[in-house]
Scaffold this motif. Structure first.
Motif, mmCIF file in Angstrom:
data_model
loop_
_atom_site.group_PDB
_atom_site.id
_atom_site.type_symbol
_atom_site.label_atom_id
_atom_site.label_comp_id
_atom_site.label_asym_id
_atom_site.label_seq_id
_atom_site.Cartn_x
_atom_site.Cartn_y
_atom_site.Cartn_z
ATOM 1 N N ARG A 1 0.830 -1.206 0.000
ATOM 2 C CA ARG A 1 0.000 0.000 0.000
ATOM 3 C C ARG A 1 0.871 1.265 0.000
ATOM 4 N N ALA B 1 0.850 5.460 -0.105
ATOM 5 C CA ALA B 1 0.126 6.721 0.072
ATOM 6 C C ALA B 1 0.986 7.855 -0.476
ATOM 7 N N ARG C 1 -2.767 5.327 -3.448
ATOM 8 C CA ARG C 1 -3.819 6.303 -3.198
ATOM 9 C C ARG C 1 -3.193 7.655 -2.888
ATOM 10 N N CYS D 1 -3.508 11.572 -1.018
ATOM 11 C CA CYS D 1 -4.147 12.317 0.065
ATOM 12 C C CYS D 1 -3.575 13.720 0.139
ATOM 13 N N HIS E 1 -8.612 11.202 0.045
ATOM 14 C CA HIS E 1 -8.256 10.898 1.428
ATOM 15 C C HIS E 1 -7.545 12.071 2.093
ATOM 16 N N ASP F 1 -5.219 10.478 7.410
ATOM 17 C CA ASP F 1 -5.412 9.138 7.956
ATOM 18 C C ASP F 1 -4.909 8.064 7.001
ATOM 19 N N LEU F 2 -4.740 8.426 5.721
ATOM 20 C CA LEU F 2 -4.238 7.459 4.742
ATOM 21 C C LEU F 2 -2.828 6.996 5.088
ATOM 22 N N TRP G 1 -2.733 3.840 6.933
ATOM 23 C CA TRP G 1 -3.072 2.670 6.102
ATOM 24 C C TRP G 1 -1.883 2.174 5.305
ATOM 25 N N ALA G 2 -0.977 3.079 4.954
ATOM 26 C CA ALA G 2 0.067 2.788 3.975
ATOM 27 C C ALA G 2 1.223 1.986 4.546
#
Length: 321
Positions: A6, A8, A42, A44, A63, A66-67, A70-71
């Motif tokens: 993932r 970001a 993704r 942000c 986003h 907060d992303l 996740w990354a």
């Protein structure tokens, strides 16, 4: 099912439009042999709202900060010069520090290194940024070991790159580090870019044109690449180029950003990696074909370049028959 890494991408005010798109493009083209994507990327912004990019249009992300939680990897693209002094504090810098503390891999493209520096993530480390901003960077952050001549620097958990297209080089390097040369080369072909560029950004720095009659070292580099398994020294290379050693060394560094010795070692390491991934040759045979002579020498150079031993590298990246 393939577990995707993932990524970001944190877009700050004045984000460079091309830099912003590079991670999605490169990582989106990284697939396994069955065509499954290996990364999910993704974008942000600090507040999840739209920002203006350097090209004059707005970017609407999906986003907010907060992303970064996740990354697995967080990337800060380049920022226009007018915005370089605007993020010394605030939630975005705090989020970058928290992501690094949590063990995420942190990267920057071009002047995105200014944001990593402002967040304190480059203190005492080597770093790269666009050569045109090197003096400004050094003045703001003297505690950072800036190298303005390389295309990118991999310092383990924090990676930085030079300007614009060097972001392609860095992202492809990360794909190569994560999944091996075959996946990185496949992604490069999809992006229609070179999988590996020789040298550094020193070759792009503005300087006076060479005098008429100055020869190129390109033919000698091609000649050396066809003879990596042979003992090659500086005298031989200069002789092939029909230059003095001094002239050859100067010209070579101008064209590639590296000394002849460093360039040759890099090519030998890359050739050894390819052989480890694509053949069943023994480590001694690969050491000979790559020009390292002995397995001990190959092991030392491979560990210095990628942090692992030949057998471990082969187990990780060997292409199934």
């Amino acid at each position: 099912m393939t577990v995707r890494h993932r990524v970001a991408v944190l877009a700050l005010d004045g984000v460079m439009a091309l830099d912003l798109g590079i991670p999605s493009q490169v990582f989106g083209c990284a697939t396994d042999s069955a065509g499954h994507r290996l990364y999910e990327t993704r974008i942000c912004t600090p507040d999840g709202g739209p920002i203006r990019c350097s090209a004059g249009f707005a970017v609407q992300p999906d986003h907010g900060l907060d992303l970064l939680g996740w990354a697995d990897t967080v990337i800060v693209p380049g920022i226009h010069r007018e915005h370089l002094g605007t993020f010394a504090a605030g939630p975005a810098m705090a989020a970058l520090r928290a992501a690094h503390t949590a063990g995420k891999r942190i990267m920057s493209i071009c002047t995105g290194a200014f944001a990593l520096a402002a967040a304190g993530l480059l203190d005492g480390r080597p770093a790269a940024t666009h050569w045109a901003y090197a003096d400004d960077f050094r003045a703001r952050y003297p505690q950072i070991k800036l190298d303005a001549e390389v295309l990118f620097i991999d310092d383990g958990d924090v990676l930085t790159s030079a300007g614009v297209a060097a972001g392609l080089d860095l992202c492809l390097h990360v794909v190569r580090r994560d999944h091996g040369s075959e996946v990185a080369n496949r992604a490069a072909r999809r992006c229609v870019v070179a999988p590996w560029r020789d040298g550094g950004q020193a070759q792009f720095i503005e300087r006076p044109l060479p005098a008429v009659g100055d020869a190129s070292t390109a033919a000698t580099r091609d000649w050396a690449l066809a003879r990596l398994g042979e003992p090659l020294d500086l005298d031989q290379l200069a002789r092939h180029a029909r230059m003095s050693v001094r002239t050859f060394t100067r010209r070579f560094r101008e064209e590639t950003g590296l000394s002849p010795g460093r360039w040759l070692t890099r090519q030998r390491v890359e050739h050894a990696r390819h052989l480890l991934e694509s053949t069943d040759l023994s480590i001694d045979q690969i050491a000979g074909r790559a020009g390292f002579g002995t397995a001990v020498s190959l092991r030392q150079h491979l560990r210095a370049a990628v942090g692992t031993a030949p057998l471990s590298y082969r187990r990780t990246f060997r292409t199934p028959a």
